[in-house]
Scaffold this active site. Sequence first.
Site, PDB file in Angstrom:
ATOM      1  N   ASP A   1     -22.642  11.317   8.256  1.00 27.82           N
ATOM      2  CA  ASP A   1     -23.869  11.174   9.038  1.00 27.82           C
ATOM      3  C   ASP A   1     -25.008  10.442   8.342  1.00 27.82           C
ATOM      4  O   ASP A   1     -25.581   9.518   8.902  1.00 27.82           O
ATOM      5  CB  ASP A   1     -24.364  12.552   9.469  1.00 27.82           C
ATOM      6  CG  ASP A   1     -23.402  13.237  10.424  1.00 27.82           C
ATOM      7  OD1 ASP A   1     -22.222  12.835  10.487  1.00 27.82           O
ATOM      8  OD2 ASP A   1     -23.818  14.174  11.102  1.00 27.82           O
TER       9      ASP A   1
ATOM     10  N   GLU B   1     -18.881  24.565   4.167  1.00 23.13           N
ATOM     11  CA  GLU B   1     -18.869  23.253   4.819  1.00 23.13           C
ATOM     12  C   GLU B   1     -18.549  22.156   3.805  1.00 23.13           C
ATOM     13  O   GLU B   1     -17.780  21.243   4.079  1.00 23.13           O
ATOM     14  CB  GLU B   1     -20.246  23.024   5.449  1.00 23.13           C
ATOM     15  CG  GLU B   1     -20.337  21.876   6.412  1.00 23.13           C
ATOM     16  CD  GLU B   1     -21.703  21.809   7.092  1.00 23.13           C
ATOM     17  OE1 GLU B   1     -21.885  20.910   7.929  1.00 23.13           O
ATOM     18  OE2 GLU B   1     -22.582  22.647   6.780  1.00 23.13           O
TER      19      GLU B   1
END
Length: 446
Positions: free
Chosen positions: A185, A414
């Site tokens: 991202d 994550e």
Amino acid sequence: MDTRTAHHGGDSPEPPRRAAARVLLRNWTGASTVPSRSLYPHQWSWDSAFVAIGLRHLSPRRAQRELEHLLGAQWGDGRIPHIVFNPAVPAGAYFPGPDFWRSSEAGRPAGAPRGTETSGIVQPPVHALAAWLVHRADPAESRRRGFLARAYPRLAAWHHYLTARRDLGRGGLAAAVHPWEPGLDNSPSWDEPLRRIDPAPLDSFRRADLDHSPAADRPTDLDYGRYVRLAGTYRAHAYDDSRTPHAFAVEDPCFNALLIASEHALARIAQEAGGDPAGHLERAHRTTRALVARLWDPDAGLFLCRDLHTDRLLADRTVSGLVPLIVPGLPAEVREALMHTARGPHFGLGRVHLVPSYDLLGPHFDGSRYWRGPSWFNMAWLIHRGLRAAGRYDEAKRLSAAFLTSALATDFAEYVEPHTGEGRGIRDFSWTAALALDLLNDDGED
């Protein structure tokens, strides 16, 4: 850490398979799996593909349903949206949410579904690979349900969308039109292209991500304003790639490597479904040639991203440039150079935790900030697959063991800081648990 047991929040040790399964069961909504119950409360596109790859070891049928739910939100033009929104989730739980994207209204000319709200952008095309692996987990059940026969035309339409409408550079590669589309991202690779973008005013939106993660771990407000501006412009042009003045347009090596790998999988799916695999194989070979011609930098020993506005390669080294190790038929000299780069000082394969998302020696390295240095579990899984494809089985086994150790030690975080191994971001993250399950059940089948 002994990978035969795992601790969770100080509880008694439990077997790794059970620990990973618990995460996926907790994040199951009844129709699909959310990446997490907190920060990501909807269905994400490539997350669900990775989830299905792991779920096939617990329940092949549920893995099929995971992909079927995602494919059920496909647009008429073939795109698979990067988010499928759950109407039961409160509107403010995630931004940008359905009220921002307004897919059923703004996306109607592109064939957005009427009864389901989605985003308007996409994510990397790992879905056909996932569908093939899910089928192979229980071919009899897959055939009984007609899983591949129903999935094949949707997956073929998805690949057609990417290779036709998204070949913005006319060089044979799919382009990403938003930094969220390649999956990395806020990679430093996007810094230069994003400087062209006038950000949306900060008072025009509210970031929900900062309710769950420290600001130091997340993209900056400036970057988020640019993300919002790009998405708003796309929406204003009805998500039409031929009409939208894409201020951000890049060719990303990971995105296209996954397209190639999935095209090979789609050839197998076509054959299983009674179709002709030849067209898919030809497109895979053609895209491989374009990948090498347009994104390979022999001086860097790495694939780099191409900015289509300047038509030049972006200099930042990222893990995206290593993912083409998974591509069948990659030239031997390119594969050897990639292996040398992976082991070298920029990525430190085997000497740091997993595979860092950005150059360890790069000027923008930050081991804790989202995609600007941390090691991500899905990237490690892809590199593991690439190492096996290259015949580097010992290195693949070491990376698999490191993956499982880190996943279990961090409660399926994550991502991790590559130097310390500290878990960062959200815990009980679905693709971390799912891909851990896949490695726990690894039988060497490709």
